[in-house]
Design a protein around this motif. Structure first.
Motif, short mmCIF file in Angstrom:
data_model
loop_
_atom_site.label_atom_id
_atom_site.label_comp_id
_atom_site.label_asym_id
_atom_site.label_seq_id
_atom_site.Cartn_x
_atom_site.Cartn_y
_atom_site.Cartn_z
N GLY A 94 0.80 -1.21 0.00
CA GLY A 94 0.00 0.00 0.00
C GLY A 94 0.84 1.27 0.00
N GLY A 95 0.15 2.40 -0.18
CA GLY A 95 0.82 3.69 -0.23
C GLY A 95 1.35 3.99 -1.61
N ASP A 96 1.95 5.15 -1.74
CA ASP A 96 2.53 5.58 -3.02
C ASP A 96 4.03 5.31 -3.02
N PHE A 97 4.54 4.90 -4.17
CA PHE A 97 5.98 4.67 -4.31
C PHE A 97 6.68 6.01 -4.48
N ASP A 98 7.33 6.45 -3.43
CA ASP A 98 8.12 7.67 -3.44
C ASP A 98 9.55 7.22 -3.17
N PRO A 99 10.31 6.90 -4.23
CA PRO A 99 11.56 6.16 -4.07
C PRO A 99 12.47 6.70 -2.97
N LEU A 100 12.86 5.79 -2.08
CA LEU A 100 13.90 6.00 -1.07
C LEU A 100 13.46 6.86 0.12
N ARG A 101 12.38 7.59 -0.01
CA ARG A 101 12.06 8.63 0.96
C ARG A 101 11.30 8.12 2.18
N CYS A 102 10.79 6.89 2.13
CA CYS A 102 10.00 6.36 3.25
C CYS A 102 10.68 5.19 3.96
N GLU A 103 11.92 4.91 3.60
CA GLU A 103 12.50 3.65 4.07
C GLU A 103 12.86 3.65 5.55
N ARG A 104 13.09 4.81 6.15
CA ARG A 104 13.39 4.80 7.58
C ARG A 104 12.15 4.43 8.39
N GLU A 105 11.06 5.17 8.22
CA GLU A 105 9.86 4.90 9.00
C GLU A 105 9.30 3.51 8.70
N ASP A 106 9.22 3.17 7.41
CA ASP A 106 8.67 1.86 7.05
C ASP A 106 9.58 0.73 7.52
N ALA A 140 19.69 1.83 10.57
CA ALA A 140 20.77 1.11 11.25
C ALA A 140 21.14 1.65 12.61
N ASP A 141 20.83 2.91 12.89
CA ASP A 141 21.20 3.47 14.20
C ASP A 141 20.11 3.27 15.24
N GLN A 142 19.00 2.63 14.87
CA GLN A 142 17.88 2.48 15.80
C GLN A 142 17.33 1.05 15.73
N LEU A 143 18.21 0.09 15.74
CA LEU A 143 17.80 -1.30 15.56
C LEU A 143 17.38 -1.92 16.89
N PRO A 144 16.40 -2.81 16.85
CA PRO A 144 16.07 -3.58 18.06
C PRO A 144 17.20 -4.55 18.38
N PRO A 145 17.30 -5.00 19.61
CA PRO A 145 18.43 -5.87 20.00
C PRO A 145 18.45 -7.21 19.27
N GLN A 146 17.35 -7.59 18.66
CA GLN A 146 17.32 -8.87 17.94
C GLN A 146 18.13 -8.82 16.64
N VAL A 147 18.42 -7.62 16.13
CA VAL A 147 19.23 -7.51 14.91
C VAL A 147 20.69 -7.72 15.28
N HIS A 242 21.65 9.54 5.36
CA HIS A 242 21.75 8.95 6.70
C HIS A 242 23.21 8.81 7.13
N SER A 243 24.10 9.53 6.47
CA SER A 243 25.53 9.35 6.74
C SER A 243 25.90 9.73 8.17
N GLU A 244 25.20 10.70 8.75
CA GLU A 244 25.53 11.09 10.12
C GLU A 244 25.11 10.04 11.14
N ARG A 245 24.29 9.08 10.73
CA ARG A 245 23.86 8.02 11.64
C ARG A 245 24.86 6.86 11.71
N VAL A 246 25.77 6.79 10.74
CA VAL A 246 26.60 5.60 10.60
C VAL A 246 27.45 5.34 11.84
N ALA A 247 28.05 6.38 12.39
CA ALA A 247 28.93 6.19 13.55
C ALA A 247 28.17 5.64 14.76
N GLY A 248 26.85 5.79 14.78
CA GLY A 248 26.05 5.30 15.89
C GLY A 248 25.62 3.85 15.76
#
Length: 539
Positions: A94-106, A140-147, A242-248
Motif C-alpha cells: 500500500g501507499g505511493d511509491f516515493d523512491p527512497l524517501r519512506c525507508e526509515r519509518e517503514d 541502522a542506528d535504531q535497531l532492536p536488539p534482535q538484529v 543517513h551518513s551522520e547516523r553511521v557512527a552510531g
C-alpha cells in the motif's frame, strides 16, 4: 524447484544446502504507522524452521521469479528463514511509491512487526544490495536488539546523492533507473525493457532533457523529474542522507563493493566512519561494477558466514577487516583498514609533449582541444549502471584517438607501481566559455600499447573562462601497474551519457536547449603544475 535450486547453487558457487524443501507464505500483511499495509513473503524450510535466524530483505523490485530464486532461496536452504517485503507502493504494498524517501519509518515499523511474530526466533540479519542496502542504512542506528548483523552491498548511507551533484550530474543512472521502475509492474516488463533499450539510449540525447523520459516511454518518470529539479544539496533530498547516523551503528557490518560501482565512494566513507567509531566492520571490494555476479556471490557468502555466525552468537571465520582485489596483479589482499597504511600520496605531473612524470613541469605552452556537446566525448566502460552497456576496464584506444581527449603518459615502468587508496587530480584549466566540465581518467597502457581504464571522475566548473585549478576526485582504486607497462592520464570535458553533457550556457540541466562548443586549455608549467595524485607503495 530442485533444478532451479541446483542451478543457483552452481551460479553462486555455494555449498550444498541443508534442505531444498521449502515452504513460502505469501502476502503477509505488515502494517505501517500511517495505516498503509506492506506485503511480504516468508520463505522457510518445511521442517525445522522454528527458531532459525531471520534474514530481512526490503525491495522495490518484486518478490517472485529470479528475485526469489537468486536472493531468497539460497539463504532459506542454508540456515535462515527469510522475509522479503515489497517497499511502499510496489508490487501490492500500500501507499505511493516515493523512491527512497519512506525507508526509515517503514523499515522501523517492519522490524517492530517481525520480532513480534510467532515464527520469529531470537535473531535477525539485514541483507541486500543497492536499494536493499540503503534500506538497511536508513534504520541502522535504531535497531532492536534482535538484529545481530547488517550485510549491505553496492550501497551507501547517502544513497544516490553522488548522482545528483550540481557539479557532476549522473544522467545515465538516474534516467535508466527512473524509466525502469516506472514500467516494472507492467506485463512483460523485462522484455519491454530489453526491446526498448535502443529507444532509451536515443532518448538520452533529447533536449530539453526533461522531455527524455517521455521520449523513451511515452510518459513522465516522477523520480527522473525530481532528479532534474533538485540538486543533491537541496533540502528535498535531505531525507536520503543517513551518513551522520553511521557512527552510531552498534551491530557488526560487512559491506561488499566494486571498484567500478557507482556507490563505491560513499560505501568507503561509511566504512571509514565505522572504523573511526571503533565498530565491528569489515569490507570487501572486488573488480566489479554495480550489476555483477561477483557481488551476488560474495554477498551470499557473507550472509552464510558473517551473518549466520553473528545470528547464532558465534564468531565468523577469521579474516582481516579489509579485503581488496588488487587489479593488475589479479589477486585478493588483506589490509587492516581503508585506506590502507603505507601508501603516501605521490604527484605525477602533466608535462609538455603528452608526458607524465614525478618531476615538476618546466615552462611550456598549454595543450588545447575543442569540446562540442553536440558530439559529446563518449563514456567508454568504467562506472556504468545500464543493462547492455559494458562496464569496468575496456580498451580506450578509440576514445583516445578523438581530438577532444588529451593524454599524458609515463615512460615504460622499470618496476611495478602499486596504487591503493583515494585518487585525485589537479588540472589547471581554462575554457572559452564560463561553464565547462573536466573529466579525468587514469589508465594502464600495456606492452601492446592498449590503454585500459582504471578509475575516473568529473567536476563541473563555473567561471571556467578564467584560468583556475580544477580539483577532480576520481574513484578510489587498488591497482598494480606492471613493469613494462605505462601509466596514462586522460583529460577531456565529458563522458556522455554517464554524465550529462555540459551545454556551455549555464542553463538548468532539465530545460537547457542550446549547445555551445568550447575551446579548452590545459596548463602544465611551474605556475600551473597540473598533476594526478596517486597513493603509491614503493615495491
Amino acid at each position: 524447484m530442485s533444478v532451479g535450486s541446483h542451478l543457483i547453487q552452481r551460479i553462486l558457487r555455494l555449498p550444498p544446502p541443508s534442505t531444498r524443501d521449502l515452504v513460502v507464505e505469501r502476502g503477509l500483511r505488515v502494517p505501517m504507522r500511517d495505516g498503509a499495509v506492506l506485503l511480504a513473503d516468508r520463505w522457510a524450510p518445511r521442517k525445522g524452521a522454528h527458531g532459525l535466524p531471520t534474514a530481512l530483505l526490503r525491495i522495490p523490485y518484486g518478490r517472485e521469479g529470479m528475485i526469489g530464486a537468486q536472493m531468497v532461496r539460497p539463504l532459506a536452504e542454508r540456515g535462515y528463514q527469510v522475509l522479503i517485503q515489497s517497499t511502499r507502493g510496489t508490487f501490492g504494498s500500500g501507499g505511493d511509491f516515493d523512491p527512497l524517501r519512506c525507508e526509515r519509518e517503514d523499515g522501523l515499523d517492519t522490524l517492530d512487526w517481525v520480532v513480534k511474530q510467532p515464527w520469529f526466533g531470537a535473531s535477525l540479519v539485514l541483507y541486500g544490495g543497492s536499494y536493499l542496502g540503503f534500506a538497511q542504512w536508513a534504520v541502522a542506528d535504531q535497531l532492536p536488539p534482535q538484529v545481530k548483523a547488517m550485510i549491505p552491498s553496492v550501497s551507501e548511507s547517502a544513497f544516490t546523492l553522488e548522482f545528483l551533484r550540481k557539479d557532476g550530474y549522473s544522467l545515465e543512472a538516474t534516467f535508466n533507473w527512473g524509466v525502469q521502475v516506472a514500467g516494472q509492474e507492467r506485463r512483460g516488463a523485462m522484455l519491454r525493457q530489453l526491446l526498448g533499450m535502443r529507444r532509451q539510449r536515443r532518448a538520452l540525447h533529447t533536449l530539453p532533457l526533461n522531455q527524455a523520459d517521455t521520449a523513451a516511454m511515452g510518459r513522465k518518470s516522477d523520480y527522473f523529474q525530481d532528479c532534474l529539479a533538485h540538486d543533491a544539496d537541496t533540502p528535498y533530498w535531505s531525507v536520503l542522507d543517513h551518513s551522520e547516523r553511521v557512527a552510531g551503528i552498534t551491530v557488526p557490518v560487512s559491506s561488499i563493493g566494486g571498484w567500478y560501482d557507482i556507490f563505491l565512494p560513499g560505501q568507503l566513507r561509511d566504512h571509514q566512519a565505522l572504523q573511526a567509531a571503533g565498530r565491528q566492520a569489515r569490507l570487501t571490494v572486488g573488480p566489479w561494477a554495480h550489476i555483477s555476479m561477483g557481488v551476488g556471490r560474495t554477498a551470499t557468502g557473507e550472509a552464510l558466514d558473517f551473518g549466520l555466525a553473528h545470528a547464532r552468537g558465534e564468531q565468523p571465520a577469521d579474516r582481516a577487516p579489509v579485503r581488496l582485489f588488487v587489479m593488475g596483479e589479479g589477486a585478493w589482499r588483506d589490509f587492516p583498514s581503508w585506506p590502507p597504511p603505507g601508501y603516501p600520496a605521490q604527484r605525477f605531473h602533466l608535462l609538455s609533449g603528452g608526458s607524465l612524470a614525478a618531476a615538476p613541469p618546466g615552462e611550456s605552452a598549454p595543450d588545447g582541444y575543442r569540446y562540442d556537446p553536440a558530439d559529446p566525448t563518449p563514456a567508454v566502460g568504467g562506472v556504468r549502471m545500464a543493462i547492455g552497456t559494458k562496464a569496468g576496464a575496456v580498451d580506450n584506444t578509440a576514445l583516445e584517438a578523438r581530438s577532444d581527449v588529451l593524454t599524458y603518459t609515463t615512460p615504460v615502468l622499470d618496476k611495478d607501481v602499486e596504487v591503493i587508496g583515494e585518487v585525485s587530480a589537479e588540472v589547471w584549466f581554462r575554457s572559452s566559455l564560463p561553464y565547462a566540465d573536466v573529466f579525468v581518467r587514469l589508465c594502464d597502457v600495456d606492452e601492446k600499447g592498449r590503454s585500459f581504464n582504471v578509475c575516473d571522475g568529473l567536476v563541473g566548473l563555473t567561471g571556467a573562462d578564467e584560468t583556475s585549478c580544477a580539483t577532480v576526485r576520481l574513484w578510489p582504486t587498488a591497482y598494480r601497474f606492471k613493469r613494462g607497462h605505462r601509466i596514462r592520464l586522460q583529460v577531456s570535458s565529458g563522458a556522455f551519457p554517464r554524465y550529462n553533457r555540459n551545454p556551455g550556457t549555464g542553463e538548468p540541466r532539465g530545460t537547457a536547449t542550446t549547445l555551445r562548443a568550447a575551446d579548452q586549455e590545459v596548463f602544465h608549467d611551474p605556475a600551473h603544475p597540473s598533476a594526478v595524485i596517486l597513493p603509491v607503495r614503493q615495491l
